[in-house]
Motif scaffolding. Sequence first.
Motif, PDB file in Angstrom:
ATOM      1  N   LEU A  93      33.573  72.795  70.990  1.00  0.00           N
ATOM      2  CA  LEU A  93      33.405  74.243  71.052  1.00  0.00           C
ATOM      3  C   LEU A  93      31.917  74.531  70.885  1.00  0.00           C
ATOM      4  CD1 LEU A  93      34.849  76.883  71.461  1.00  0.00           C
ATOM      5  CD2 LEU A  93      35.215  77.028  68.983  1.00  0.00           C
ATOM      6  N   ILE A  94      31.317  75.037  71.942  1.00  0.00           N
ATOM      7  CA  ILE A  94      29.870  75.263  71.998  1.00  0.00           C
ATOM      8  C   ILE A  94      29.595  76.749  71.807  1.00  0.00           C
ATOM      9  CG2 ILE A  94      27.811  75.033  73.435  1.00  0.00           C
ATOM     10  CD1 ILE A  94      29.422  72.911  75.070  1.00  0.00           C
ATOM     11  N   ASP A  95      28.726  77.064  70.871  1.00  0.00           N
ATOM     12  CA  ASP A  95      28.325  78.455  70.646  1.00  0.00           C
ATOM     13  C   ASP A  95      26.808  78.538  70.809  1.00  0.00           C
ATOM     14  OD1 ASP A  95      29.447  81.180  69.231  1.00  0.00           O
ATOM     15  OD2 ASP A  95      27.337  80.790  68.753  1.00  0.00           O
ATOM     16  N   LEU A  96      26.337  79.500  71.585  1.00  0.00           N
ATOM     17  CA  LEU A  96      24.902  79.625  71.856  1.00  0.00           C
ATOM     18  C   LEU A  96      24.217  80.380  70.722  1.00  0.00           C
ATOM     19  CD1 LEU A  96      24.946  80.389  75.687  1.00  0.00           C
ATOM     20  CD2 LEU A  96      24.827  78.189  74.502  1.00  0.00           C
ATOM     21  N   ASP A  97      23.322  79.702  70.047  1.00  0.00           N
ATOM     22  CA  ASP A  97      22.563  80.328  68.951  1.00  0.00           C
ATOM     23  C   ASP A  97      21.556  81.313  69.545  1.00  0.00           C
ATOM     24  OD1 ASP A  97      23.844  78.437  67.274  1.00  0.00           O
ATOM     25  OD2 ASP A  97      22.275  76.968  67.737  1.00  0.00           O
ATOM     26  N   GLY A  98      21.438  82.451  68.906  1.00  0.00           N
ATOM     27  CA  GLY A  98      20.441  83.422  69.346  1.00  0.00           C
ATOM     28  C   GLY A  98      20.856  84.221  70.558  1.00  0.00           C
ATOM     29  N   VAL A 112      17.342  79.409  73.938  1.00  0.00           N
ATOM     30  CA  VAL A 112      18.567  79.389  73.127  1.00  0.00           C
ATOM     31  C   VAL A 112      18.854  77.936  72.751  1.00  0.00           C
ATOM     32  CG1 VAL A 112      19.619  81.431  74.182  1.00  0.00           C
ATOM     33  CG2 VAL A 112      20.094  79.175  75.136  1.00  0.00           C
ATOM     34  N   THR A 113      19.570  77.768  71.670  1.00  0.00           N
ATOM     35  CA  THR A 113      20.050  76.451  71.268  1.00  0.00           C
ATOM     36  C   THR A 113      21.567  76.522  71.153  1.00  0.00           C
ATOM     37  OG1 THR A 113      19.755  76.994  68.933  1.00  0.00           O
ATOM     38  CG2 THR A 113      17.926  75.886  70.057  1.00  0.00           C
ATOM     39  N   ALA A 114      22.184  75.398  70.796  1.00  0.00           N
ATOM     40  CA  ALA A 114      23.642  75.363  70.725  1.00  0.00           C
ATOM     41  C   ALA A 114      24.108  74.720  69.439  1.00  0.00           C
ATOM     42  CB  ALA A 114      24.204  74.599  71.922  1.00  0.00           C
ATOM     43  N   SER A 115      25.087  75.347  68.808  1.00  0.00           N
ATOM     44  CA  SER A 115      25.827  74.734  67.711  1.00  0.00           C
ATOM     45  C   SER A 115      27.166  74.291  68.295  1.00  0.00           C
ATOM     46  CB  SER A 115      26.059  75.731  66.580  1.00  0.00           C
ATOM     47  OG  SER A 115      24.825  76.150  66.034  1.00  0.00           O
ATOM     48  N   ILE A 116      27.610  73.081  67.930  1.00  0.00           N
ATOM     49  CA  ILE A 116      28.813  72.528  68.562  1.00  0.00           C
ATOM     50  C   ILE A 116      29.752  71.976  67.497  1.00  0.00           C
ATOM     51  CG2 ILE A 116      29.716  70.850  70.225  1.00  0.00           C
ATOM     52  CD1 ILE A 116      26.989  70.849  71.588  1.00  0.00           C
ATOM     53  N   GLY A 117      31.006  72.412  67.595  1.00  0.00           N
ATOM     54  CA  GLY A 117      32.059  71.860  66.746  1.00  0.00           C
ATOM     55  C   GLY A 117      32.873  70.866  67.545  1.00  0.00           C
ATOM     56  N   VAL A 118      33.250  69.762  66.896  1.00  0.00           N
ATOM     57  CA  VAL A 118      34.017  68.698  67.555  1.00  0.00           C
ATOM     58  C   VAL A 118      35.329  68.502  66.815  1.00  0.00           C
ATOM     59  CG1 VAL A 118      34.058  66.266  68.243  1.00  0.00           C
ATOM     60  CG2 VAL A 118      31.896  67.551  68.301  1.00  0.00           C
ATOM     61  N   LEU A 142      32.750  74.141  64.147  1.00  0.00           N
ATOM     62  CA  LEU A 142      31.679  74.997  64.688  1.00  0.00           C
ATOM     63  C   LEU A 142      31.144  75.926  63.591  1.00  0.00           C
ATOM     64  CD1 LEU A 142      29.971  76.220  66.960  1.00  0.00           C
ATOM     65  CD2 LEU A 142      31.920  77.706  67.510  1.00  0.00           C
ATOM     66  N   ALA A 143      32.030  76.479  62.785  1.00  0.00           N
ATOM     67  CA  ALA A 143      31.600  77.372  61.706  1.00  0.00           C
ATOM     68  C   ALA A 143      30.680  76.633  60.730  1.00  0.00           C
ATOM     69  CB  ALA A 143      32.819  77.940  60.976  1.00  0.00           C
ATOM     70  N   ARG A 144      30.986  75.375  60.444  1.00  0.00           N
ATOM     71  CA  ARG A 144      30.121  74.595  59.551  1.00  0.00           C
ATOM     72  C   ARG A 144      28.751  74.359  60.196  1.00  0.00           C
ATOM     73  NH1 ARG A 144      34.974  71.830  58.709  1.00  0.00           N
ATOM     74  NH2 ARG A 144      34.357  70.105  60.081  1.00  0.00           N
ATOM     75  N   ALA A 145      28.751  74.094  61.497  1.00  0.00           N
ATOM     76  CA  ALA A 145      27.472  73.875  62.187  1.00  0.00           C
ATOM     77  C   ALA A 145      26.608  75.125  62.134  1.00  0.00           C
ATOM     78  CB  ALA A 145      27.730  73.469  63.641  1.00  0.00           C
ATOM     79  N   LYS A 146      27.214  76.281  62.273  1.00  0.00           N
ATOM     80  CA  LYS A 146      26.457  77.542  62.205  1.00  0.00           C
ATOM     81  C   LYS A 146      25.946  77.770  60.789  1.00  0.00           C
ATOM     82  CE  LYS A 146      26.722  80.175  65.571  1.00  0.00           C
ATOM     83  NZ  LYS A 146      25.803  80.302  66.746  1.00  0.00           N
ATOM     84  N   ALA A 147      26.802  77.472  59.814  1.00  0.00           N
ATOM     85  CA  ALA A 147      26.436  77.731  58.423  1.00  0.00           C
ATOM     86  C   ALA A 147      25.333  76.801  57.931  1.00  0.00           C
ATOM     87  CB  ALA A 147      27.673  77.590  57.535  1.00  0.00           C
ATOM     88  N   ARG A 197      22.496  75.873  62.288  1.00  0.00           N
ATOM     89  CA  ARG A 197      22.606  75.985  63.747  1.00  0.00           C
ATOM     90  C   ARG A 197      21.844  74.867  64.460  1.00  0.00           C
ATOM     91  NH1 ARG A 197      22.539  82.549  64.781  1.00  0.00           N
ATOM     92  NH2 ARG A 197      23.906  83.030  63.018  1.00  0.00           N
ATOM     93  N   ASP A 198      21.986  74.827  65.780  1.00  0.00           N
ATOM     94  CA  ASP A 198      21.379  73.786  66.614  1.00  0.00           C
ATOM     95  C   ASP A 198      21.778  72.409  66.071  1.00  0.00           C
ATOM     96  OD1 ASP A 198      19.986  72.562  68.658  1.00  0.00           O
ATOM     97  OD2 ASP A 198      18.035  72.784  67.689  1.00  0.00           O
ATOM     98  N   ARG A 199      23.075  72.247  65.782  1.00  0.00           N
ATOM     99  CA  ARG A 199      23.556  70.994  65.218  1.00  0.00           C
ATOM    100  C   ARG A 199      25.023  70.785  65.600  1.00  0.00           C
ATOM    101  NH1 ARG A 199      22.420  70.152  59.960  1.00  0.00           N
ATOM    102  NH2 ARG A 199      24.308  68.923  59.600  1.00  0.00           N
ATOM    103  N   ILE A 200      25.535  69.620  65.243  1.00  0.00           N
ATOM    104  CA  ILE A 200      26.922  69.244  65.545  1.00  0.00           C
ATOM    105  C   ILE A 200      27.645  68.969  64.234  1.00  0.00           C
ATOM    106  CG2 ILE A 200      28.382  67.505  66.682  1.00  0.00           C
ATOM    107  CD1 ILE A 200      25.943  66.978  68.521  1.00  0.00           C
ATOM    108  N   GLU A 201      28.893  69.428  64.168  1.00  0.00           N
ATOM    109  CA  GLU A 201      29.759  69.104  63.042  1.00  0.00           C
ATOM    110  C   GLU A 201      31.129  68.721  63.572  1.00  0.00           C
ATOM    111  OE1 GLU A 201      29.267  68.918  59.721  1.00  0.00           O
ATOM    112  OE2 GLU A 201      27.121  69.351  59.953  1.00  0.00           O
TER     113      GLU A 201
END
Length: 353
Positions: free
Chosen positions: A228-233, A312-318, A340-345, A348-352
């Motif tokens: 699940l990819i979420d675009l930061d910013g 923009v960057t991306a936070s990604i949940g796996v 994904l929520a953990r990556a944002k918290a 951001r710009d990371r994978i969890e």
Amino acid sequence: MLAAQRIHPPSDATRVTRATPPDDARRVAALHRYQVLDTPACEEYTFLTELAAQLCGVPYAFISLVDAKRVWVKACTGLAMDSLPREQCYCSLAVLGQHATEIEDLSADPRTAGMPMTVSAPHMRMYSGVALTTPDGYAIGTLCVMDGKPGRLSAQQADSLRRLARQVMGLLEARASKQALQAAQAELAGLATTDDLTGLHNRRSLLSRLTFEVARTRRFRMPLSALLIDLDGFKAVNERHGHDAGDVVLASVGRLVRENVRVIDLAGRYGGQQICVLLPNTPQDGALKLAENLRVRIGAQIHREAGRLLPVTASIGVGSFNHMDINDADSLLRRTEEALARAKAKGRDRIES
């Protein structure tokens, strides 16, 4: 059926220049709409040439289509032939405005006396052709019969040839209608499953495919993962530069994702600026590698709108199926959303996972 002979017109055959109708470009376009040139032989067309030869009492019959520079033979009886240069073929006369063309002795007619099929084997003498006319009035070819001796068709034979020509056009129209229907169905299917902006599957199609993949994973005990990819910013892009700029970013990221997943994977717009990628037969370590690849590539993309850079960057949940607590579509999506929520918290710009 009459035995077929194959002819090879001599290279030094006399060429006769043909008049070209002023609207020939439109006529050729009308022919191309049928998408029939260079298609394989069809029994239905061959049967009509056999019937034409039989009813007209001659050895040769052809369904010929007059292209811009050549005459291509869709079906034939008595003589195997693929195509001829347009100026070397009797059927080129069909596009000059006459509904039917009949030449009693080809060797005595100045338009046809020097053509290869007249001066060389099989030494054609009689020609009778009926134009294949489209509903908008363009002559795209002929149904014609020929003989090696001079002669004319009887009134009854000429009428039979006209009727058969209408049958040829009926086949061409039916084929065109079938192709149009298939194209329309494909377009509707695309509209029903595709997100217009990103070119990815829409949410409904994505969830439908997820249900299928979960059932297959359960049955065959295969791995299944999701990103699940979420675009930061992304929200800031919309607020500062407008929704058009946001659309530019989403379209670019959608294209990048399409180009970097496998054929068996399915990427879809999950909602807003979120993209979900289903990864059949992929364990968690493989999903993490793809997620990192996508994160790096998205961050390196240059988005430009009205001369402005839109980074923009991306936070990604796996999330990955484990056949225990993650064993259905809902639990897989829930685990992926939580990651994904953990990556944002965490910045951001990371994978969890």
